[in-house]
Design a protein around this motif. Structure first.
Motif, mmCIF file in Angstrom:
data_model
loop_
_atom_site.group_PDB
_atom_site.id
_atom_site.type_symbol
_atom_site.label_atom_id
_atom_site.label_comp_id
_atom_site.label_asym_id
_atom_site.label_seq_id
_atom_site.Cartn_x
_atom_site.Cartn_y
_atom_site.Cartn_z
ATOM 1 N N ASN A 126 -2.718 17.795 -3.718
ATOM 2 C CA ASN A 126 -3.931 18.352 -4.338
ATOM 3 C C ASN A 126 -5.183 17.966 -3.525
ATOM 4 O O ASN A 126 -5.344 16.813 -3.151
ATOM 5 C CB ASN A 126 -4.024 17.770 -5.768
ATOM 6 N N PRO A 127 -6.060 18.933 -3.251
ATOM 7 C CA PRO A 127 -7.210 18.621 -2.387
ATOM 8 C C PRO A 127 -8.363 17.891 -3.084
ATOM 9 O O PRO A 127 -9.471 17.821 -2.547
ATOM 10 C CB PRO A 127 -7.667 20.004 -1.903
ATOM 11 N N VAL A 128 -8.129 17.345 -4.264
ATOM 12 C CA VAL A 128 -9.162 16.579 -4.955
ATOM 13 C C VAL A 128 -9.734 15.506 -4.020
ATOM 14 O O VAL A 128 -9.020 14.922 -3.210
ATOM 15 C CB VAL A 128 -8.558 15.921 -6.238
ATOM 16 N N ALA A 159 0.831 -1.211 0.000
ATOM 17 C CA ALA A 159 0.000 0.000 0.000
ATOM 18 C C ALA A 159 0.866 1.262 0.000
ATOM 19 O O ALA A 159 0.460 2.304 -0.530
ATOM 20 C CB ALA A 159 -0.943 -0.014 1.197
ATOM 21 N N THR A 160 2.058 1.166 0.594
ATOM 22 C CA THR A 160 2.963 2.323 0.574
ATOM 23 C C THR A 160 3.364 2.644 -0.866
ATOM 24 O O THR A 160 3.465 3.810 -1.252
ATOM 25 C CB THR A 160 4.206 2.064 1.458
ATOM 26 N N HIS A 184 0.791 10.079 -4.447
ATOM 27 C CA HIS A 184 1.318 11.311 -3.856
ATOM 28 C C HIS A 184 2.246 12.033 -4.840
ATOM 29 O O HIS A 184 2.207 13.264 -4.955
ATOM 30 C CB HIS A 184 2.064 10.954 -2.560
ATOM 31 N N LEU A 185 3.030 11.251 -5.573
ATOM 32 C CA LEU A 185 3.939 11.832 -6.571
ATOM 33 C C LEU A 185 3.150 12.630 -7.607
ATOM 34 O O LEU A 185 3.579 13.681 -8.064
ATOM 35 C CB LEU A 185 4.706 10.705 -7.264
ATOM 36 N N LEU A 230 -2.894 8.358 3.168
ATOM 37 C CA LEU A 230 -3.381 9.593 2.531
ATOM 38 C C LEU A 230 -3.871 10.567 3.591
ATOM 39 O O LEU A 230 -3.625 11.776 3.535
ATOM 40 C CB LEU A 230 -4.518 9.270 1.542
ATOM 41 N N LYS A 231 -4.562 10.020 4.596
ATOM 42 C CA LYS A 231 -5.093 10.862 5.683
ATOM 43 C C LYS A 231 -3.935 11.562 6.396
ATOM 44 O O LYS A 231 -3.985 12.775 6.671
ATOM 45 C CB LYS A 231 -5.880 9.959 6.648
#
Ligand SMILES: NC(=O)C1=CN([C@@H]2O[C@H](COP(=O)(O)OP(=O)(O)OC[C@H]3O[C@@H](n4cnc5c(N)ncnc54)[C@H](O)[C@@H]3O)[C@@H](O)[C@H]2O)[C@H](O)CC1
Ligand SMILES: [K+]
Length: 511
Positions: A46-48, A32-33, A40-41, A70-71
């Motif tokens: 981005n706040p999408v 998952a990382t 993330h890259l 992500l959180k």
């Protein structure tokens, strides 16, 4: 690159966990990382809105770990647990608790629940089903898949689009998530390359999750993905003290009135692939056009004007490419049967010769060992019979290839070469190549490689790769619609050069 079956991937997991002395939870975190890093890259904070749909197995567990990461990075997420079963995998449960500790409580979706609103500018992460799918999803889950599809949001599938089995074609197209992109763990999955299952993901990419290298390199697989690295191993350099005799004499037999162009294309492609000499055997109507337009090729003519009536020549070719544009006149059928009775020269068989073989099964027993047959899907069906789904097609193709000891090249978007129970999936080529004459070019190329001494299986795999690469090179100038078989031949040289091209990045590093 090897293509592993689902059971082999589960076995690779087990070996990895044991040899690296880690828990399955650590492996999930690692997988998952890689997903998180990929996203993330690209998103850079981005706040999408990211909607993560997680099942209750380990695919869902991957989704939960991704949600947590992500959180922690401050992304705008919504997490849903798609509760299609009472069961939960241990690593799913562990990660659900971890997520709750970060004050993220997923919405649980069950049958009859209202479905969340998703805007087309949002992102969907599909971690509902992974490799563990063992029956079609329930109707309400299919309704959820349709809801995701209708949103038109970018859909990123984890490991495999949910609803896609690894070993069969789904009976209902609606019961599979349509992914824009799939991030698959460690190895590509066969379903990405088959016509009826490849349609569920537009793109795919492999993420290295550090599975045991020894396991991966020693395991035998039923399928292999063919890229540049694989074909480079086959390449035979041209020798300094060589002459045209060193590189074989190809004979292209085919053509009929109105279809001499097919022989022209095959003979020209054969020359461009490096065959020392090329002779075309055609009905008389082919003599003038070939001699005028393809001076490098020699021409032998049949006694008949418009079709082949007897295959009779006094040269000793190294290999024969047979069938292009040949038609199925009764005289041609008889000529082929009589020729196969006496022929010992290696064959590459295409087009009408394949159809004649399908209609005269006894001819198949007369083929020399390891003949290369290059059917498109319809020709394949005539040869091996109707199949039910891509997987049955592959099994039937393998049996056929074993029965007649032939190399079967199944032409298509990802051309698949079958021999000795194994399948080789090609990665080059593009939709611009779906145009008349490209198959004739392939026949000429494979013939030209066998002429130079490549064994038939390698010639088929290498020829298919180079054919696609030539198309990929040329399409950059022509666009899909304008790519023609003649243009494809012009690209063969580029395809050879590309085998040894050094990456611009590497050159930049050296400067
Ligand atoms: N090496 C790796 O690639 C790793 C992969 N990981 C991830 O693990 C999944 C496979 O996980 P698994 O738990 O075996 O399967 P699923 O997540 O697909 O769970 C399915 C779950 O549901 C049951 N089931 C199957 N079909 C149905 C159905 N139609 N309806 C209801 N229930 C169904 C089944 O019995 C399972 O319990 C892999 O894809 C990766 O995403 C690891 O995280 C890391 C290593
Ligand atoms: K999935």
């Amino acid at each position: 690159m090897k293509i592993f079956a689902a059971e082999q991937i589960y076995a690779a997991d087990k070996t990895t966990i044991k040899k690296q002395n880690i828990t399955s939870d650590v492996l999930m975190e690692r997988a998952a990382t890689r997903l998180f890093e990929w996203l993330h890259l690209r998103l850079q904070g981005n706040p999408v809105k990211i909607h993560l749909f997680c099942g209750i197995g380990n695919n869902g567990g991957d989704g939960l770990v991704l949600a947590r990461q992500l959180k922690e990075e401050g992304y705008n997420i919504a997490v849903y647990v798609v509760r299609y079963s009472e069961k939960r995998s241990d690593d799913f449960s562990t990660n659900l608790e971890r997520l709750k500790k970060r004050e993220v409580t997923p919405d649980v979706l069950e049958e009859g629940d209202a479905l969340p609103t998703i805007s087309k500018d949002d992102i969907i992460v599909d971690a509902i089903f992974g490799l563990g799918l063992n029956r079609p999803p329930d109707d309400w889950v299919v309704a959820l898949f349709e809801h995701l599809h209708r949103s038109r949001a970018f859909t990123l599938s984890v490991d495999i689009p949910s609803g896609l089995f690894t070993d069969r074609v789904p009976s209902d197209k609606k019961a599979v998530v349509k992914a824009n992109h799939t991030l698959t763990f460690q190895v590509p999955k066969l379903v990405f390359f088959l016509p009826k299952t490849g349609i569920f993901t537009e793109n795919w990419e492999v993420l290295d999750i550090g599975l045991d290298q020894e396991f991966l390199s020693t395991a035998e697989t039923d399928y292999e993905l063919i890229g540049k690295n694989e074909v480079l191993a086959f390449y035979e350099p041209r020798k300094k003290y060589s002459h045209k005799g060193t590189y074989g004499h190809s004979l292209i037999i085919g053509g009929s009135y109105g279809k001499i162009g097919a022989v022209h294309l095959a003979a020209k492609a054969c020359l461009h692939t490096g065959s020392g000499l090329v002779t075309a055997y055609v009905p008389q109507c082919g003599y003038t056009p070939l001699q005028t337009n393809l001076p490098e090729a020699m021409v032998i003519t049949d006694a008949a004007e418009k079709h082949i009536s007897k295959i009779d020549f006094d040269i000793e070719p190294t290999v024969i490419g047979l069938g292009i544009g040949m038609g199925k006149d009764t005289k041609t059928v008889n000529a082929l049967g009589q020729f196969l009775d006496v022929n010992k020269t290696p064959l590459v068989i295409d087009a009408d010769a394949l159809n004649i073989l399908s209609e005269n099964e006894e001819f198949l027993d007369k083929l020399p060992p390891r003949s290369v047959l290059t059917p498109h899907p319809k020709e394949l069906e005539r040869l091996i019979g109707k199949w039910d789904g891509d997987f049955q097609k592959l099994e039937m193709a393998k049996s056929f290839s074993q029965k007649y000891d032939c190399v079967l090249v199944i032409k298509g978007s990802n051309t698949l070469t079958i021999y000795d129970g194994k399948g080789y999936v090609n990665t080059t080529g593009n939709p611009g190549m779906a145009t008349g004459g490209t198959g004739d070019v392939l026949t000429g190329m494979v013939t030209g490689l066998i002429a130079q001494g490549y064994p038939p299986l390698q010639a088929a795999i290498f020829g298919v790769y180079m054919h696609g690469e030539a198309g990929d090179t040329m399409v950059e100038d022509t666009g899909y619609q304008t790519l023609t078989a003649s243009k494809l031949i012009e690209g063969i040289g580029e395809a050879f050069l590309d085998l040894f091209a050094v990456d611009d990045d590497v050159l930049a590093d050296e400067e």
